[in-house]
Scaffold this motif. Sequence first.
Motif, PDB file in Angstrom:
ATOM      1  N   MET A   1       0.849  -1.190   0.000  1.00  0.00           N
ATOM      2  CA  MET A   1       0.000   0.000   0.000  1.00  0.00           C
ATOM      3  C   MET A   1       0.889   1.246   0.000  1.00  0.00           C
ATOM      4  O   MET A   1       1.847   1.313   0.765  1.00  0.00           O
ATOM      5  N   THR A   2       0.574   2.216  -0.840  1.00  0.00           N
ATOM      6  CA  THR A   2       1.401   3.433  -0.877  1.00  0.00           C
ATOM      7  C   THR A   2       1.121   4.307   0.345  1.00  0.00           C
ATOM      8  O   THR A   2       0.061   4.193   0.976  1.00  0.00           O
ATOM      9  N   GLU A   3       2.066   5.189   0.622  1.00  0.00           N
ATOM     10  CA  GLU A   3       1.889   6.121   1.750  1.00  0.00           C
ATOM     11  C   GLU A   3       0.624   6.961   1.571  1.00  0.00           C
ATOM     12  O   GLU A   3      -0.053   7.309   2.533  1.00  0.00           O
ATOM     13  N   GLN A   4       0.313   7.266   0.302  1.00  0.00           N
ATOM     14  CA  GLN A   4      -0.862   8.093   0.024  1.00  0.00           C
ATOM     15  C   GLN A   4      -2.162   7.375   0.423  1.00  0.00           C
ATOM     16  O   GLN A   4      -3.068   7.982   0.994  1.00  0.00           O
ATOM     17  N   THR A   5      -2.222   6.084   0.086  1.00  0.00           N
ATOM     18  CA  THR A   5      -3.414   5.308   0.447  1.00  0.00           C
ATOM     19  C   THR A   5      -3.515   5.169   1.969  1.00  0.00           C
ATOM     20  O   THR A   5      -4.610   5.291   2.543  1.00  0.00           O
ATOM     21  N   ILE A   6      -2.389   4.911   2.612  1.00  0.00           N
ATOM     22  CA  ILE A   6      -2.369   4.794   4.082  1.00  0.00           C
ATOM     23  C   ILE A   6      -2.850   6.114   4.709  1.00  0.00           C
ATOM     24  O   ILE A   6      -3.665   6.110   5.634  1.00  0.00           O
ATOM     25  N   LYS A   7      -2.359   7.210   4.162  1.00  0.00           N
ATOM     26  CA  LYS A   7      -2.763   8.532   4.668  1.00  0.00           C
ATOM     27  C   LYS A   7      -4.276   8.728   4.515  1.00  0.00           C
ATOM     28  O   LYS A   7      -4.953   9.250   5.409  1.00  0.00           O
ATOM     29  N   ARG A   8      -4.807   8.277   3.396  1.00  0.00           N
ATOM     30  CA  ARG A   8      -6.244   8.422   3.158  1.00  0.00           C
ATOM     31  C   ARG A   8      -7.058   7.640   4.200  1.00  0.00           C
ATOM     32  O   ARG A   8      -8.082   8.116   4.696  1.00  0.00           O
ATOM     33  N   ILE A   9      -6.614   6.421   4.506  1.00  0.00           N
ATOM     34  CA  ILE A   9      -7.307   5.603   5.509  1.00  0.00           C
ATOM     35  C   ILE A   9      -7.246   6.281   6.879  1.00  0.00           C
ATOM     36  O   ILE A   9      -8.243   6.339   7.607  1.00  0.00           O
ATOM     37  N   ARG A  10      -6.065   6.815   7.214  1.00  0.00           N
ATOM     38  CA  ARG A  10      -5.922   7.483   8.519  1.00  0.00           C
ATOM     39  C   ARG A  10      -6.806   8.716   8.620  1.00  0.00           C
ATOM     40  O   ARG A  10      -7.416   8.971   9.660  1.00  0.00           O
ATOM     41  N   GLU A  11      -6.901   9.472   7.536  1.00  0.00           N
ATOM     42  CA  GLU A  11      -7.742  10.680   7.571  1.00  0.00           C
ATOM     43  C   GLU A  11      -9.220  10.318   7.633  1.00  0.00           C
ATOM     44  O   GLU A  11     -10.004  11.006   8.284  1.00  0.00           O
ATOM     45  N   PHE A  12      -9.578   9.235   6.963  1.00  0.00           N
ATOM     46  CA  PHE A  12     -10.969   8.759   7.028  1.00  0.00           C
ATOM     47  C   PHE A  12     -11.367   8.508   8.485  1.00  0.00           C
ATOM     48  O   PHE A  12     -12.459   8.898   8.927  1.00  0.00           O
ATOM     49  N   VAL A  13     -10.465   7.880   9.219  1.00  0.00           N
ATOM     50  CA  VAL A  13     -10.730   7.573  10.631  1.00  0.00           C
ATOM     51  C   VAL A  13     -10.711   8.843  11.483  1.00  0.00           C
ATOM     52  O   VAL A  13     -11.634   9.085  12.276  1.00  0.00           O
ATOM     53  N   SER A  14      -9.695   9.681  11.292  1.00  0.00           N
ATOM     54  CA  SER A  14      -9.568  10.859  12.176  1.00  0.00           C
ATOM     55  C   SER A  14     -10.663  11.884  11.883  1.00  0.00           C
ATOM     56  O   SER A  14     -11.194  12.514  12.806  1.00  0.00           O
ATOM     57  N   ASP A  15     -11.066  12.029  10.614  1.00  0.00           N
ATOM     58  CA  ASP A  15     -12.145  12.960  10.281  1.00  0.00           C
ATOM     59  C   ASP A  15     -13.445  12.601  10.999  1.00  0.00           C
ATOM     60  O   ASP A  15     -14.281  13.462  11.269  1.00  0.00           O
ATOM     61  N   ARG A  16     -13.647  11.304  11.262  1.00  0.00           N
ATOM     62  CA  ARG A  16     -14.890  10.835  11.895  1.00  0.00           C
ATOM     63  C   ARG A  16     -14.718  10.556  13.399  1.00  0.00           C
ATOM     64  O   ARG A  16     -15.643  10.068  14.039  1.00  0.00           O
ATOM     65  N   ASP A  17     -13.541  10.842  13.907  1.00  0.00           N
ATOM     66  CA  ASP A  17     -13.253  10.554  15.329  1.00  0.00           C
ATOM     67  C   ASP A  17     -13.531   9.093  15.662  1.00  0.00           C
ATOM     68  O   ASP A  17     -14.096   8.790  16.719  1.00  0.00           O
ATOM     69  N   TRP A  18     -13.144   8.210  14.786  1.00  0.00           N
ATOM     70  CA  TRP A  18     -13.456   6.791  14.979  1.00  0.00           C
ATOM     71  C   TRP A  18     -12.372   6.018  15.736  1.00  0.00           C
ATOM     72  O   TRP A  18     -12.571   4.830  16.030  1.00  0.00           O
ATOM     73  N   ALA A  19     -11.250   6.682  16.046  1.00  0.00           N
ATOM     74  CA  ALA A  19     -10.209   5.974  16.801  1.00  0.00           C
ATOM     75  C   ALA A  19     -10.759   5.469  18.132  1.00  0.00           C
ATOM     76  O   ALA A  19     -10.317   4.451  18.656  1.00  0.00           O
ATOM     77  N   GLN A  20     -11.747   6.181  18.656  1.00  0.00           N
ATOM     78  CA  GLN A  20     -12.370   5.765  19.927  1.00  0.00           C
ATOM     79  C   GLN A  20     -12.992   4.361  19.849  1.00  0.00           C
ATOM     80  O   GLN A  20     -13.149   3.703  20.874  1.00  0.00           O
ATOM     81  N   TYR A  21     -13.395   3.922  18.652  1.00  0.00           N
ATOM     82  CA  TYR A  21     -13.986   2.581  18.511  1.00  0.00           C
ATOM     83  C   TYR A  21     -12.941   1.531  18.129  1.00  0.00           C
ATOM     84  O   TYR A  21     -13.216   0.336  18.138  1.00  0.00           O
TER      85      TYR A  21
END
Lengths: 106, 106, 106, 106
Positions: free
Chosen positions: C1-21
């Motif tokens: 997986m490229t760094e760009q794709t990894i970054k996209r997944i991380r932003e998807f989670v952080s934008d929704r505050d989903w790290a709590q789950y």
Amino acid sequence: MTEQTIKRIREFVSDRDWAQYHSPANLAKSISIEANELLECFQWSDNDYNLQHVKEELADVLVYCRDMLDILGLDEDEIVNMKMDMNEKKYPVEKAKDNSKKYTEL
Amino acid sequence: MTEQTIKRIREFVSDRDWAQYHSPANLAKSISIEANELLECFQWSDNDYNLQHVKEELADVLVYCRDMLDILGLDEDEIVNMKMDMNEKKYPVEKAKDNSKKYTEL
Amino acid sequence: MTEQTIKRIREFVSDRDWAQYHSPANLAKSISIEANELLECFQWSDNDYNLQHVKEELADVLVYCRDMLDILGLDEDEIVNMKMDMNEKKYPVEKAKDNSKKYTEL
Amino acid sequence: MTEQTIKRIREFVSDRDWAQYHSPANLAKSISIEANELLECFQWSDNDYNLQHVKEELADVLVYCRDMLDILGLDEDEIVNMKMDMNEKKYPVEKAKDNSKKYTEL
């Protein structure tokens, strides 16, 4: 399952004080874990399986299902018949006969 | 499960000619798939679950287990008691009481 | 997986505050749940599958695996190479070639 | 995953002539089986897990996912980004923030 077998499963749990671990969530994980040990019997071949392993793993699934019925106070026949009512509506004979499609695609 | 419920499950299958899809391998997959729909009820929370969904998914697991017993000609009480014999030896009360460790680590 | 794709997944989670789950346990459940949606593509047939569904469900497994690597601070290449070291020892070529047996039975 | 790690996984398979067992259906079963060995790390407790076991089982899931990408000729970044497009639409930030509900219930 006979009452005697159910009683044996319940005593196995109570003798070990294991009800403390039997939350519905933990039992759901356990059913999935055992279902996958059953699936492992068929990992690389559909036909060349070890029947004794299949029996053991299927029994494990059934035991954890029994534990879950118990912890939630559910009646097996009641929930199965409730679900069969739904299945019979979702898969009417005239549409579903000789057809393995999911109801959403029928 | 009562004989009447078992009969209903068998007729559901035979009315739709679905025995053709019920290889042991396909049923093992199906048990795992339904076990994971059950697990999904607890995906993000152990306690905040929808009991109606739990009942439906647990029933689905039980129905596919019944189908697997049938296709393999197995007796539920026989295999469960055979496995309970094994479990009672693997988890002796004095070692397993108040302990959720796997038998390999007891 | 490229760094760009990894970054996209991380932003998807952080934008929704989903790290709590995203506890490791919840992500383990999620990986299993998605793995079984992938398995459902092959529930009744090994060959007659919908490739688009397969791609979507395999992607879901990979995304939750990425989430788990992130939450535990693991390096994908490091853990995979560590496991490949173990696999190469458990399955020596001369024993494992043309053989699908588990290492415990080799 | 680096090209070097991917190459190592491919050689592991080709050295053992295991591509013959790697049908998409068998790999889907394998991903589910390994996902459940990962889940077993959290069977009775969400917090008291063995990190080394977690790493090994997560690695196993990733290796079988890699095998599946290879057998189907898929590009990991392509399918993940295709799915992330879908996820971003199904879970708009304003609805999904601080919310673990499934998109069908949002």
